[in-house]
Design an enzyme around this catalytic site. Sequence first.
Site, PDB file in Angstrom:
ATOM      1  N   LYS A  21     -30.714 -33.374  17.930  1.00 26.28           N
ATOM      2  CA  LYS A  21     -29.858 -34.352  17.232  1.00 26.28           C
ATOM      3  C   LYS A  21     -28.894 -34.987  18.222  1.00 26.28           C
ATOM      4  CE  LYS A  21     -25.997 -32.794  15.001  1.00 26.28           C
ATOM      5  NZ  LYS A  21     -24.738 -33.420  15.390  1.00 26.28           N
ATOM      6  N   ASN A  22     -28.279 -34.167  19.066  1.00 25.75           N
ATOM      7  CA  ASN A  22     -27.206 -34.658  19.948  1.00 25.75           C
ATOM      8  C   ASN A  22     -27.742 -35.382  21.170  1.00 25.75           C
ATOM      9  OD1 ASN A  22     -25.490 -33.693  18.066  1.00 25.75           O
ATOM     10  ND2 ASN A  22     -24.814 -31.917  19.244  1.00 25.75           N
ATOM     11  N   ARG A  91     -19.561 -39.050  12.904  1.00 28.23           N
ATOM     12  CA  ARG A  91     -18.649 -39.463  13.974  1.00 28.23           C
ATOM     13  C   ARG A  91     -19.385 -40.043  15.168  1.00 28.23           C
ATOM     14  NH1 ARG A  91     -13.889 -37.871  13.768  1.00 28.23           N
ATOM     15  NH2 ARG A  91     -13.731 -37.950  16.018  1.00 28.23           N
ATOM     16  N   CYS A 115     -12.270 -34.339  10.843  1.00 31.94           N
ATOM     17  CA  CYS A 115     -13.463 -33.660  10.302  1.00 31.94           C
ATOM     18  C   CYS A 115     -13.136 -32.168  10.250  1.00 31.94           C
ATOM     19  CB  CYS A 115     -14.668 -34.004  11.157  1.00 31.94           C
ATOM     20  SG  CYS A 115     -14.900 -32.942  12.537  1.00 31.94           S
ATOM     21  N   ARG A 120     -10.438 -34.475  16.435  1.00 34.75           N
ATOM     22  CA  ARG A 120     -11.478 -35.187  17.207  1.00 34.75           C
ATOM     23  C   ARG A 120     -11.080 -36.636  17.507  1.00 34.75           C
ATOM     24  NH1 ARG A 120     -17.258 -33.597  14.976  1.00 34.75           N
ATOM     25  NH2 ARG A 120     -17.888 -34.275  17.047  1.00 34.75           N
ATOM     26  N   PRO A 121      -9.999 -36.815  18.243  1.00 30.52           N
ATOM     27  CA  PRO A 121      -9.596 -38.181  18.610  1.00 30.52           C
ATOM     28  C   PRO A 121     -10.639 -38.827  19.527  1.00 30.52           C
ATOM     29  CG  PRO A 121      -8.362 -36.572  19.872  1.00 30.52           C
ATOM     30  CD  PRO A 121      -9.175 -35.788  18.870  1.00 30.52           C
ATOM     31  N   ASP A 123      -9.421 -40.984  21.987  1.00 25.02           N
ATOM     32  CA  ASP A 123      -8.517 -41.617  22.974  1.00 25.02           C
ATOM     33  C   ASP A 123      -9.162 -41.754  24.356  1.00 25.02           C
ATOM     34  OD1 ASP A 123      -8.313 -38.716  22.755  1.00 25.02           O
ATOM     35  OD2 ASP A 123      -6.851 -38.857  24.361  1.00 25.02           O
ATOM     36  N   LEU A 124     -10.022 -40.803  24.734  1.00 23.89           N
ATOM     37  CA  LEU A 124     -10.640 -40.874  26.072  1.00 23.89           C
ATOM     38  C   LEU A 124     -11.679 -41.999  26.130  1.00 23.89           C
ATOM     39  CD1 LEU A 124     -11.040 -37.055  26.797  1.00 23.89           C
ATOM     40  CD2 LEU A 124      -9.189 -38.602  27.510  1.00 23.89           C
ATOM     41  N   ASP A 303     -21.041 -25.180  19.645  1.00 20.28           N
ATOM     42  CA  ASP A 303     -21.870 -25.332  18.440  1.00 20.28           C
ATOM     43  C   ASP A 303     -22.567 -24.039  18.055  1.00 20.28           C
ATOM     44  OD1 ASP A 303     -22.914 -28.738  19.222  1.00 20.28           O
ATOM     45  OD2 ASP A 303     -21.070 -27.919  18.377  1.00 20.28           O
ATOM     46  N   ARG A 395     -27.886 -32.251   7.957  1.00 15.46           N
ATOM     47  CA  ARG A 395     -27.492 -33.347   8.859  1.00 15.46           C
ATOM     48  C   ARG A 395     -28.053 -33.115  10.257  1.00 15.46           C
ATOM     49  NH1 ARG A 395     -21.434 -34.646   9.565  1.00 15.46           N
ATOM     50  NH2 ARG A 395     -22.472 -35.787  11.225  1.00 15.46           N
TER      51      ARG A 395
END
Length: 418
Positions: A21-22, A91, A115, A120-121, A123-124, A303, A395
Amino acid sequence: MLLEIEGGRPLKGEAELSRAKNAALPLLASSLLTEEEVTIRELPGIRDVDNMLCLLETLGATVTREGRCASVRAVALDLSGDSYPFVRAMRASVLALGPLLARLGEARLALPGGCPIGSRPIDLHIKGLKAMGACIRLEDGELKAVAPGGLTGANIYLDLPSVGATENLMMAACLAKGETRIENAAREPEIVNLAQLLTRMGASVHGAGESSLRVEGRPRLHGAQIEPIPDRIEAGTLLLMTAACRGDVLLRGAKEEHLSAVIQKAQECGAYVLPDAAGLRVRGGPLRQTDLRTQGYPGFPTDLQAPMMALLCRAQGSSILVESVFENRFQHAAELRRMGAQITVRGQAAVVRGVRRLYGTRVAAGDLRAGAALILAGLCADGRTVVEGMEHVDRGYEALDEKLRRLGAKLRRREATE
Ligand code: EPZ
């Protein structure tokens, strides 16, 4: 959707892994970088893939699917659609931001909310794109980004080795003017997989999989094809389930080099993990305690922290788990306690005291990896466990219950109303 599990049966046989998935999600997002056709074969049959393909269509791309193969042609992109439903549901939608900005010189995307595992910003991601010349502002919950004249290569240092930020910035850099360096980049195998596709599309990417990445921008990219790598998190999940249930399973397609930290920890807990020509053979034994800290690749993956915690609930002795990637990823501990587990959480650390038995009962999954942990606990508990929240599990795990049934588990999916 619920999953009923009759515990106490060992897992035996062979499991065929799905593709990751990732890996699939960033691979699909990179199709926005060109107007030519990008084809991703062997996609896993999971909801997040469906969501990403719908998002690409909302952005104006043409998507054709044939079985596990999806071809995307992002010719006439359109930013007028509502991306919020997709961002809210997944996300990883934020991975469209870099490619859209690089391709069009502008982007509009809903800002992701929180979440279950943390704030889980992003900003980076934003800091890196600004360094490449983008102007980004927040308006009505949407990120509005413009890069008049396109993006320019920059030297970017990531304060954290963020997987998503590395992927977003690597994709954006492929169409920027000049060279981009990303220092403290994430090193996950999914990033190497993405770099492979970008290179096939004509990009110049060096150092993927290392903490220092370099990209020389190109005026345009062309179409290409690729397959996502096998899902190392699914493999690790099934490995830990087999170890917890004293099973004997061949994980077809598992790559030892993607799982070295997990294999090490499973062996410390008493499992036998042997590389096999077809993948990894796993045999369970009496469970012993171990300690671990989650880290970015090649460390122990966050994970798999939840499934590992569930396994350690049945190990002899006490174990200490430190979750150093996300700030709120122990919610499964309370559900495991309902099954008789003895877990104390203090900030980023959890102490698990092994118990002789877990007892089946009704539990609820808040995210897909917590769901996997509760299924693992149900497989080795006495009696029947009912796991609520299978929609989260679906998911990111393709037919996990079916794979387990084929390995001898006794489980049944049913609607809550049944
Ligand atoms: C990816 O999420 C994965 N998702 C996650 O898998 C995985 O847990 C995570 O990487 C870590 O390996 C996908 O690949 C689609 P990060 P991502 O950016 O990219 C902080 C699953 O279960 N951070 O590496 O969102 C962040 O808050 C999912 O399959 C910032 O502070 O993870 C976190 O604490 C869950 N600012 C840490 O970095 C930023 O701009 C790592 O996040 C970005 C991240």
